[in-house]
Motif scaffolding. Structure first.
Motif: not given
Length: 305
Positions: A235-240
């Motif tokens: 799991e991560t984010t689009i920003g990362a």
């Protein structure tokens, strides 16, 4: 496959208040695959994304422990499964979708370009005339922009070709399931050397995904633990990804990415389970029909990949 919690009671309560989905992930270390159960806390309607059927290649034996863990969770939470979502025809594990469908229901869906994969691999495996090359082994073929719902949570299918021609990402509320298109920022991006793969398409698909809001939670299909990292993460984010993806962060141009990806792909060996996986998954996870002796067989083509 030991289930690893992604949610807590507090997260479920927050999801109820914000209208966000709850996501519970299960990680199979043998195939480095993350299966996700995504559900609406208000209606308890759910989808299962990229399930795993355990397969012992040496013994030619399938087992259902991974899928059974998902079923147990669904039952314990009192969820109703509306969808069994595949992001693409996987080359590294067998799908458990038909087994799950028998146990918990749900419509099996994938991107409509699966027909391209079926035509290519139908020839490679010399599939007989019973093999359908029209996607009809699936209940729904999503085209780019198709909308559906998980309970009261809106969802959209995005065509993100590159890894394969049929890859689909699912945007469900404020989360997105990207399949193999992206890995964790410290690991990079998917290979593009399978039939129908295209590094330039992959770059453009990733740039499209990165137009989603930075805070969008991004759930991956695989993790391989990048050098220096001790734990599996999916799991991560689009920003990362936008800031830190080692292959395709902001500032990396298309030509540079294509050169890197093409060079890297040339060094990679084929996935260990590609031949059984694609052969089964292009049929919606359905195993071959038994022969006259009651035994099912997989074909192993020689010198083709």
């Amino acid at each position: 496959m030991d289930p690893i919690l992604n949610e807590t009671t507090a997260q479920i309560e927050k999801a109820r208040k914000t209208g966000s989905p709850v996501v519970r992930s299960f990680f199979d270390e043998l195939t480095n695959t993350a299966t996700h159960v995504v559900w609406d806390p208000l209606t308890k309607k759910a989808a299962i994304v990229d399930s795993v059927l355990d397969y012992d290649a040496a013994a030619g034996c399938t087992k259902t422990a991974s899928a059974d863990a998902v079923i147990e969770y669904v039952m314990n939470e009192g969820l109703t499964v509306d969808w069994l979502l595949e992001t693409h025809a996987h080359a590294d594990h067998l799908s458990a979708a038909p087994y799950l469908q028998q146990s918990v229901g749900g419509r099996l869906a994938i991107g409509r370009e699966i027909v391209c994969v079926q035509k290519v691999f139908g020839r490679i495996f010399d599939a007989d005339t019973d093999f359908k090359r029209d996607g009809s082994d699936f209940d729904r073929l999503f085209k780019d922009g198709d909308r559906f719902a998980i309970g009261d949570i809106e969802a959209t299918a995005l065509h993100v070709p590159g890894h394969t021609p049929a890859d689909i990402a699912y945007v469900i509320g404020d989360v997105v399931f990207t399949g193999d298109t992206l890995f964790m920022p410290d690991y990079g991006t998917a290979r593009t050397d399978f039939p129908g793969g295209d590094a330039r398409q992959l770059y453009r698909s990733i740039r499209r995904l990165m137009q989603l809001p930075d805070e969008t939670r991004l759930f991956l299909c695989h993790d391989y633990k990048a050098v220096g990292r001790d734990e599996y993460v999916w799991e991560t984010t689009i920003g990362a990804q936008r800031i830190g993806n080692v292959h395709v962060h902001e500032g990396v141009g298309e030509d540079d990415f294509v050169a890197m990806r093409t060079s890297r792909d040339a060094t990679l060996s084929m996935p260990k389970l590609i031949l059984p996986s694609v052969q089964v998954n292009m049929c919606g996870g359905h195993l071959p029909k038994p022969e006259a002796n009651g035994i099912r067989y997989l074909k192993i083509p020689l010198n083709t990949l």
